[in-house]
Design a protein around this motif. Structure first.
Motif, PDB file in Angstrom:
ATOM      1  N   ILE A   1       1.266   3.096 -12.187  1.00 41.53           N
ATOM      2  CA  ILE A   1       1.540   3.548 -10.817  1.00 41.53           C
ATOM      3  C   ILE A   1       1.761   5.048 -10.858  1.00 41.53           C
ATOM      4  O   ILE A   1       2.754   5.527 -11.426  1.00 41.53           O
ATOM      5  CB  ILE A   1       2.787   2.837 -10.224  1.00 41.53           C
ATOM      6  CG1 ILE A   1       2.688   1.320 -10.387  1.00 41.53           C
ATOM      7  CG2 ILE A   1       2.988   3.245  -8.769  1.00 41.53           C
ATOM      8  CD1 ILE A   1       1.510   0.671  -9.684  1.00 41.53           C
TER       9      ILE A   1
ATOM     10  N   THR B   1      -3.113   3.496  -9.734  1.00 45.80           N
ATOM     11  CA  THR B   1      -3.023   3.773  -8.302  1.00 45.80           C
ATOM     12  C   THR B   1      -2.455   5.175  -8.086  1.00 45.80           C
ATOM     13  O   THR B   1      -1.728   5.694  -8.928  1.00 45.80           O
ATOM     14  CB  THR B   1      -2.068   2.800  -7.577  1.00 45.80           C
ATOM     15  OG1 THR B   1      -0.715   3.109  -7.943  1.00 45.80           O
ATOM     16  CG2 THR B   1      -2.363   1.354  -7.911  1.00 45.80           C
ATOM     17  N   SER B   2      -2.807   5.770  -6.946  1.00 43.56           N
ATOM     18  CA  SER B   2      -2.089   6.957  -6.456  1.00 43.56           C
ATOM     19  C   SER B   2      -2.304   6.988  -4.953  1.00 43.56           C
ATOM     20  O   SER B   2      -3.345   6.544  -4.473  1.00 43.56           O
ATOM     21  CB  SER B   2      -2.595   8.243  -7.108  1.00 43.56           C
ATOM     22  OG  SER B   2      -3.881   8.588  -6.650  1.00 43.56           O
TER      23      SER B   2
ATOM     24  N   SER C   1      -3.942  -0.214  -3.549  1.00 37.25           N
ATOM     25  CA  SER C   1      -2.659  -0.781  -3.146  1.00 37.25           C
ATOM     26  C   SER C   1      -1.742  -0.968  -4.355  1.00 37.25           C
ATOM     27  O   SER C   1      -2.100  -1.642  -5.328  1.00 37.25           O
ATOM     28  CB  SER C   1      -2.909  -2.138  -2.471  1.00 37.25           C
ATOM     29  OG  SER C   1      -1.809  -2.993  -2.628  1.00 37.25           O
ATOM     30  N   ASN C   2      -0.538  -0.379  -4.261  1.00 37.30           N
ATOM     31  CA  ASN C   2       0.440  -0.574  -5.341  1.00 37.30           C
ATOM     32  C   ASN C   2       0.749  -2.057  -5.521  1.00 37.30           C
ATOM     33  O   ASN C   2       0.865  -2.552  -6.641  1.00 37.30           O
ATOM     34  CB  ASN C   2       1.740   0.167  -5.023  1.00 37.30           C
ATOM     35  CG  ASN C   2       1.621   1.664  -5.224  1.00 37.30           C
ATOM     36  OD1 ASN C   2       0.754   2.131  -5.956  1.00 37.30           O
ATOM     37  ND2 ASN C   2       2.492   2.422  -4.576  1.00 37.30           N
ATOM     38  N   ARG C   3       0.914  -2.759  -4.396  1.00 34.27           N
ATOM     39  CA  ARG C   3       1.287  -4.185  -4.480  1.00 34.27           C
ATOM     40  C   ARG C   3       0.205  -4.991  -5.188  1.00 34.27           C
ATOM     41  O   ARG C   3       0.492  -5.803  -6.055  1.00 34.27           O
ATOM     42  CB  ARG C   3       1.566  -4.742  -3.071  1.00 34.27           C
ATOM     43  CG  ARG C   3       1.889  -6.224  -3.057  1.00 34.27           C
ATOM     44  CD  ARG C   3       2.354  -6.691  -1.690  1.00 34.27           C
ATOM     45  NE  ARG C   3       3.773  -6.517  -1.511  1.00 34.27           N
ATOM     46  CZ  ARG C   3       4.698  -7.427  -1.863  1.00 34.27           C
ATOM     47  NH1 ARG C   3       4.338  -8.557  -2.428  1.00 34.27           N
ATOM     48  NH2 ARG C   3       5.964  -7.199  -1.662  1.00 34.27           N
TER      49      ARG C   3
ATOM     50  N   LEU D   1       5.747   2.853 -14.453  1.00 33.84           N
ATOM     51  CA  LEU D   1       6.136   3.633 -13.282  1.00 33.84           C
ATOM     52  C   LEU D   1       6.075   5.111 -13.647  1.00 33.84           C
ATOM     53  O   LEU D   1       6.938   5.629 -14.371  1.00 33.84           O
ATOM     54  CB  LEU D   1       7.539   3.219 -12.828  1.00 33.84           C
ATOM     55  CG  LEU D   1       7.954   3.706 -11.452  1.00 33.84           C
ATOM     56  CD1 LEU D   1       6.912   3.380 -10.394  1.00 33.84           C
ATOM     57  CD2 LEU D   1       9.294   3.115 -11.069  1.00 33.84           C
TER      58      LEU D   1
ATOM     59  N   PHE E   1       8.482   3.271  -3.690  1.00 32.58           N
ATOM     60  CA  PHE E   1       7.671   2.301  -4.431  1.00 32.58           C
ATOM     61  C   PHE E   1       8.381   0.944  -4.495  1.00 32.58           C
ATOM     62  O   PHE E   1       7.782  -0.097  -4.211  1.00 32.58           O
ATOM     63  CB  PHE E   1       7.385   2.819  -5.844  1.00 32.58           C
ATOM     64  CG  PHE E   1       6.780   1.778  -6.746  1.00 32.58           C
ATOM     65  CD1 PHE E   1       5.455   1.385  -6.593  1.00 32.58           C
ATOM     66  CD2 PHE E   1       7.550   1.152  -7.716  1.00 32.58           C
ATOM     67  CE1 PHE E   1       4.906   0.400  -7.407  1.00 32.58           C
ATOM     68  CE2 PHE E   1       7.014   0.164  -8.525  1.00 32.58           C
ATOM     69  CZ  PHE E   1       5.683  -0.208  -8.372  1.00 32.58           C
TER      70      PHE E   1
ATOM     71  N   VAL F   1       6.944  -2.520  -2.870  1.00 34.85           N
ATOM     72  CA  VAL F   1       6.431  -3.587  -3.741  1.00 34.85           C
ATOM     73  C   VAL F   1       7.436  -4.723  -3.891  1.00 34.85           C
ATOM     74  O   VAL F   1       7.076  -5.896  -3.962  1.00 34.85           O
ATOM     75  CB  VAL F   1       6.056  -2.985  -5.118  1.00 34.85           C
ATOM     76  CG1 VAL F   1       5.673  -4.064  -6.087  1.00 34.85           C
ATOM     77  CG2 VAL F   1       4.912  -2.005  -4.945  1.00 34.85           C
TER      78      VAL F   1
END
Ligand SMILES: NC(=O)c1ccc[n+]([C@@H]2O[C@H](COP(=O)([O-])OP(=O)(O)OC[C@H]3O[C@@H](n4cnc5c(N)ncnc54)[C@H](OP(=O)(O)O)[C@@H]3O)[C@@H](O)[C@H]2O)c1
Length: 215
Positions: free
Chosen positions: A6, A29-30, A50-52, A63, A73, A77
């Motif tokens: 992430i 992700t970003s 999508s972070n989730r 992280l 975050f 999430v």
């Protein structure tokens, strides 16, 4: 292991590369997507917007966001982190008053309180990104200090750290993240004060005994 990274900055890019080279499957992700796309091209990591979604598909979540983005975050999430190994690489820094962040708390413990079902582990934060990409200096691996309360999760992260090329060292319970984050404050301060190259990381020297380090 399926690893979601992430954040696609200095740390996200470095660890996406070294974790991929160690044989794991990496997604990244970003928020802007731009840096994640660059890292994806450079490392082969799969870019997810999508972070989730990235967290849901992962065994472990790295992280690699600025401290100010951690709460956002976690709020976004939330319970998707339940049961996941969360490798917290974040550090705090106040350039005007560095000791102010050495305050008896740690980001890692705050995350654990916010998401009690997550298996939070502190790792990688005592080495700069260049060393996270390549932890071997003049043939000598620097130390990968790993702290956490979930022993099984910590063993997996020690294996990951070793697979990348660090010398793995079990630094104790998650409370020791306070020490690891303070070590980061010191090394950042030293690089700032001395105009060093931001390419270093902590290593204990001298014999550690006959037991394999970190086990
Ligand atoms: N730099 C180092 O050598 C080093 C070493 C050890 C630990 N750390 C710590 O590691 C963390 C990251 O440092 P860095 O140097 O990699 O920072 P950075 O270069 O500024 O990158 C931060 C990344 O996080 C992304 N991001 C921000 N908010 C996000 C969110 N809510 N969800 C997903 N991604 C988000 C940013 O996205 P955009 O690309 O869209 O802006 C960016 O890609 C910090 O806590 C730092 O203290 C850094």
């Amino acid at each position: 292991m399926e690893v979601a990274v992430i954040g696609a900055g200095n740390v996200g890019g470095a660890l996406a590369g070294s974790i991929s080279r160690a044989g794991h499957t990496v997604t990244i992700t970003s928020p802007s997507g731009r840096r994640a796309e660059e890292v994806g091209r450079e490392t082969g990591a799969k870019v997810i917007s999508s972070n989730r979604e990235a967290v849901e598909g992962a065994d472990a979540v790295v992280l690699a966001v600025p401290t100010h983005a951690v709460d956002q975050f976690v709020g976004e999430v939330g319970d998707a982190l339940d049961g996941k190994i969360v490798i917290d690489v974040t550090n705090r820094m106040n350039p005007q008053e560095p000791p102010s962040t050495i305050d008896g708390t740690s980001n890692a413990e705050r995350i654990q309180v916010a998401v009690p079902g997550a298996r939070v582990i502190k790792a990688f934060n005592t080495a700069f990104a260049v060393r996270q990409a390549d932890p071997v200096v003049d043939g000598t691996p620097i130390d990968g200090l790993v702290a956490g309360d979930d022993e099984a999760a910590k063993r997996e992260v020690l294996d990951l750290v070793e697979g990348i090329g660090f010398r793995p060292i079990d630094a104790g319970s998650l409370g020791m993240a306070r020490a690891l984050e303070a070590m980061a404050t010191l090394i950042i301060s030293l690089n700032m004060a001395n105009n060093w190259s931001w390419q270093n990381g902590w290593k204990l020297v001298g014999p550690l005994g006959s037991a394999a380090p970190g086990r």
